[in-house]
Design a protein around this motif. Structure first.
Motif, PDB file in Angstrom:
ATOM      1  N   LEU A 175       0.595  -1.211  -0.212  1.00 27.43           N
ATOM      2  CA  LEU A 175      -0.160  -0.031   0.254  1.00 27.43           C
ATOM      3  C   LEU A 175       0.899   1.462   0.214  1.00 27.43           C
ATOM      4  O   LEU A 175       1.680   1.303   0.785  1.00 27.43           O
ATOM      5  CB  LEU A 175      -0.872   0.227   1.523  1.00 27.43           C
ATOM      6  N   TYR A 176       0.304   2.614  -1.317  1.00 31.32           N
ATOM      7  CA  TYR A 176       1.156   3.471  -1.034  1.00 31.32           C
ATOM      8  C   TYR A 176       0.189   5.174  -1.077  1.00 31.32           C
ATOM      9  O   TYR A 176      -1.570   4.115  -1.028  1.00 31.32           O
ATOM     10  CB  TYR A 176       2.082   3.876  -2.127  1.00 31.32           C
ATOM     11  N   LYS A 177       0.570   5.625  -0.389  1.00 32.97           N
ATOM     12  CA  LYS A 177      -0.483   7.124  -0.675  1.00 32.97           C
ATOM     13  C   LYS A 177      -0.548   7.911  -1.513  1.00 32.97           C
ATOM     14  O   LYS A 177      -1.001   8.770  -1.160  1.00 32.97           O
ATOM     15  CB  LYS A 177       0.054   7.578   0.950  1.00 32.97           C
ATOM     16  N   CYS A 178       0.422   7.278  -2.753  1.00 35.99           N
ATOM     17  CA  CYS A 178       0.540   8.016  -3.285  1.00 35.99           C
ATOM     18  C   CYS A 178       1.093   7.774  -4.817  1.00 35.99           C
ATOM     19  O   CYS A 178       1.744   6.803  -5.170  1.00 35.99           O
ATOM     20  CB  CYS A 178       1.193   9.898  -3.399  1.00 35.99           C
ATOM     21  N   PRO A 179       0.532   7.565  -6.105  1.00 35.14           N
ATOM     22  CA  PRO A 179       1.067   7.103  -7.069  1.00 35.14           C
ATOM     23  C   PRO A 179       2.747   7.288  -7.984  1.00 35.14           C
ATOM     24  O   PRO A 179       3.184   6.392  -7.885  1.00 35.14           O
ATOM     25  CB  PRO A 179       0.073   6.999  -8.962  1.00 35.14           C
ATOM     26  N   GLY A 180       2.633   8.288  -7.360  1.00 29.71           N
ATOM     27  CA  GLY A 180       4.038   8.596  -7.206  1.00 29.71           C
ATOM     28  C   GLY A 180       5.358   8.127  -6.379  1.00 29.71           C
ATOM     29  O   GLY A 180       6.303   7.775  -7.045  1.00 29.71           O
ATOM     30  N   LEU A 181       4.635   7.748  -5.528  1.00 35.88           N
ATOM     31  CA  LEU A 181       5.565   6.822  -4.357  1.00 35.88           C
ATOM     32  C   LEU A 181       5.734   4.876  -4.682  1.00 35.88           C
ATOM     33  O   LEU A 181       6.497   4.384  -3.893  1.00 35.88           O
ATOM     34  CB  LEU A 181       5.318   7.011  -2.575  1.00 35.88           C
ATOM     35  N   ILE A 182       4.784   4.913  -5.279  1.00 34.30           N
ATOM     36  CA  ILE A 182       5.447   3.528  -5.886  1.00 34.30           C
ATOM     37  C   ILE A 182       6.446   2.743  -5.841  1.00 34.30           C
ATOM     38  O   ILE A 182       7.264   3.514  -6.399  1.00 34.30           O
ATOM     39  CB  ILE A 182       4.239   2.665  -7.007  1.00 34.30           C
ATOM     40  N   GLY A 183       6.846   1.536  -4.992  1.00 37.31           N
ATOM     41  CA  GLY A 183       8.124   1.417  -5.317  1.00 37.31           C
ATOM     42  C   GLY A 183       9.261   1.957  -4.384  1.00 37.31           C
ATOM     43  O   GLY A 183      10.306   1.140  -4.414  1.00 37.31           O
ATOM     44  N   ARG A 184       8.973   3.064  -4.123  1.00 34.93           N
ATOM     45  CA  ARG A 184      10.146   3.416  -2.943  1.00 34.93           C
ATOM     46  C   ARG A 184       9.392   2.978  -1.572  1.00 34.93           C
ATOM     47  O   ARG A 184       8.428   3.412  -1.312  1.00 34.93           O
ATOM     48  CB  ARG A 184       9.175   5.146  -3.146  1.00 34.93           C
ATOM     49  N   ARG A 185       9.717   2.244  -1.531  1.00 31.96           N
ATOM     50  CA  ARG A 185      10.084   0.931  -0.434  1.00 31.96           C
ATOM     51  C   ARG A 185      10.070   1.613   1.708  1.00 31.96           C
ATOM     52  O   ARG A 185       8.441   1.873   2.448  1.00 31.96           O
ATOM     53  CB  ARG A 185      10.441  -0.534  -0.090  1.00 31.96           C
ATOM     54  N   GLN A 186      10.553   2.677   0.766  1.00 31.35           N
ATOM     55  CA  GLN A 186      10.478   3.568   2.846  1.00 31.35           C
ATOM     56  C   GLN A 186       8.889   3.973   2.774  1.00 31.35           C
ATOM     57  O   GLN A 186       8.997   5.117   3.833  1.00 31.35           O
ATOM     58  CB  GLN A 186      11.715   4.538   2.597  1.00 31.35           C
ATOM     59  N   TYR A 187       8.310   4.203   1.304  1.00 26.98           N
ATOM     60  CA  TYR A 187       7.287   4.966   1.943  1.00 26.98           C
ATOM     61  C   TYR A 187       5.551   4.220   1.187  1.00 26.98           C
ATOM     62  O   TYR A 187       4.949   4.447   1.243  1.00 26.98           O
ATOM     63  CB  TYR A 187       6.921   5.921   0.382  1.00 26.98           C
ATOM     64  N   CYS A 188       6.103   2.887   1.475  1.00 24.81           N
ATOM     65  CA  CYS A 188       4.892   1.355   1.691  1.00 24.81           C
ATOM     66  C   CYS A 188       4.372   1.923   3.446  1.00 24.81           C
ATOM     67  O   CYS A 188       5.150   2.127   4.378  1.00 24.81           O
ATOM     68  CB  CYS A 188       5.398   0.068   1.185  1.00 24.81           C
ATOM     69  N   VAL A 189       3.427   2.049   2.958  1.00 23.37           N
ATOM     70  CA  VAL A 189       2.022   2.381   4.552  1.00 23.37           C
ATOM     71  C   VAL A 189       1.754   0.246   5.174  1.00 23.37           C
ATOM     72  O   VAL A 189       0.247   0.795   5.962  1.00 23.37           O
ATOM     73  CB  VAL A 189       1.306   3.122   4.346  1.00 23.37           C
ATOM     74  N   GLY A 190       2.287  -0.124   4.209  1.00 24.49           N
ATOM     75  CA  GLY A 190       1.429  -1.100   4.306  1.00 24.49           C
ATOM     76  C   GLY A 190       1.163  -2.989   3.624  1.00 24.49           C
ATOM     77  O   GLY A 190       1.362  -2.335   2.949  1.00 24.49           O
TER      78      GLY A 190
END
Lengths: 430, 34
Positions: free
Chosen positions: A338-353
């Motif tokens: 799960l991420y909070k924004c499509p720009g963050l996908i794959g940026r694992r430090q921003y994975c929210v669960g």
């Protein structure tokens, strides 16, 4: 009687005796003669005028700072919709030169097990919700059509059982969006599809070729013709500093083709952002780093004017929190993370669960409330901005800490944008 | 007294505020709007 801090006033171009008032927190707009402005200052308005100005957010009735501090919490409390952007895959049949997913792309597909987990996640997330919107995304989501149909069938049944309205949307390059695909998805809840046209044919084809190298423009135009009577089509276009002047030719072409404003739900053009070197495609460096680049002031106003003067709908200027701050909005990555924004996908430090696990606390990692500082709270543009785009800040600065201040942008363009909306609403042409 | 104000748009309530109006202006991570 105090005028709201979030009331912006502009001399009204069409009539020098009037001022154009715009509330950034309500997106209300009104024309006000000079005498009324004097009467506001003197507290000498009629009850009717006073009530109107209060209702439209022009006159502040209470502590506005407290109101804005709680603005997003209020929105979250009121929202009855669960919004999911589901990344069906990271594959694509196009080879867009500027694709922000860049080196994250590949033959990676949402699995059957992940689809099962997604249904369970949705089932567990619908308490208190009246509406569920799933936007199927990618890569190119229609490379996973069967999976989309399967998920949509199950979600539709689940939503019906829970008395929740289900809306299905697509963000697709448009090349695979045939009539038969729309006919298959419409009974499952398809409401709208966004496709992308990056300018007139030769410009679009240079930016968005098929993997074979062939241009995709004609294919997309063909599919729009096929489906515009069946579903809402939204046309997006991504521009660079060099390409944007050609976009009016795209609009003229659409009209020549009979894809007139009555056939298209909305049109909106946005600048290409420059993704970080970690993910960006190596040969593309023409993206913007910030909305405050001066060329964008002219480009955004110019393009919006071109859209509107031809009669196409485009979104109004409205209060706009970052989707990261909206509790019930998530991106479900193809692997279930799960991420909070499509720009963050794959940026694992921003994975929210993960959909099979839980949503983790992300308030600190994503710098929620970053706009709750003295400077932003004093800014009349706050409701239009709420600290700007965290993704843009991350790409530019390497961190989401701090705000992505858009004051220079709004200083330069808001008067024009509000006038564009006013001319549309007053029925005056350009 | 007749109102002298011309209302062009009454604006939105918080229930209808979404993330889609301007969130994609700075990035072309575009979502469906409206």
């Amino acid at each position: 009687m105090k005028v709201s801090r979030y009331c912006l006033t502009f001399p009204y171009k069409a009539d020098s005796d009037l001022s154009l008032f715009f509330s950034s927190k309500k997106s209300s707009a009104l024309l006000v003669p000079a005498a009324v402005i004097d009467d506001i200052a003197r507290g000498a308005l009629s009850d009717e005028e006073s009530d109107t100005l209060k209702e439209l957010g022009i006159i502040a009735e209470h502590d506005e700072q407290a109101e804005l501090l709680g603005f997003i919490e209020d929105i979250n409390a009121l929202r009855k919709r669960l919004d999911l952007i589901v990344v069906m895959n990271l594959d694509c049949n196009l080879a867009c030169t500027y694709c922000y997913e860049g080196t994250r792309k590949g033959r990676l597909f949402l699995s059957a097990d992940t689809a099962d987990a997604l249904i369970a996640f949705i089932e567990n997330s619908l308490d208190g919700k009246e509406e569920l919107r799933i936007t199927f995304y990618g890569g190119e989501p229609l490379l996973s059509l069967e999976q989309i149909v399967s998920i949509a069938e199950r979600v539709k049944a689940l939503a019906r059982a829970r008395n929740v309205k289900f809306i299905l949307s697509l963000v697709t390059n448009g090349t695979l969006l045939t009539r038969s695909v729309v006919e298959k998805l419409k009974p499952l809840g398809l409401n709208s599809a966004k496709v992308t046209l990056d300018g007139p044919r030769e410009v679009h084809d240079a930016f968005r070729p098929f993997k074979s190298g062939r241009g995709s423009f004609d294919s997309i135009i063909r599919t729009i013709h096929e489906i515009c009577d069946l579903t809402n089509i939204q046309i997006g276009g991504n521009y660079t500093r060099d390409s944007y002047p050609g976009f009016p030719r795209l609009l003229d072409y659409l009209i020549e083709e009979g894809l007139t404003p009555d056939k298209i739900r909305a049109v909106k053009f946005d600048p290409v952002a420059q993704e970080s070197s970690e993910y960006a495609l190596p040969d593309f460096n023409d993206g913007c780093a910030s909305l405050n680049e001066p060329w964008l002031f002219e480009a955004s106003v110019f393009l919006r004017n071109e859209i509107m003067k031809r009669g196409y709908r485009t979104p109004r200027i409205m209060p706009s929190p970052c989707m990261i701050e909206l509790n019930s909005s998530f991106v479900v990555h193809y692997d279930g993370s799960l991420y909070k924004c499509p720009g963050l996908i794959g940026r694992r430090q921003y994975c929210v669960g993960h959909i099979a696990d839980k949503v983790e606390e992300y308030r600190q990692s994503h710098h929620l409330d970053n706009w709750k500082n003295e400077q932003c709270l004093a800014c009349a543009y706050l409701p239009l901005c709420f600290g700007g785009c965290r993704y843009m800040r991350l790409v530019r600065e390497g961190s989401m800490e701090g705000v992505e201040c858009r004051k220079p942008y709004f200083d330069a363009v808001l008067g024009e944008l509000v006038h564009q909306d006013a001319e549309r609403e007053s029925g005056a042409g350009t | 007294m007749k109102t002298r104000i011309v209302v062009l748009n009454k604006g939105v309530d918080k229930e209808t505020v979404t993330a889609e109006s301007l969130c994609c202006v700075g990035a072309y991570v575009t979502l469906l709007w409206g």
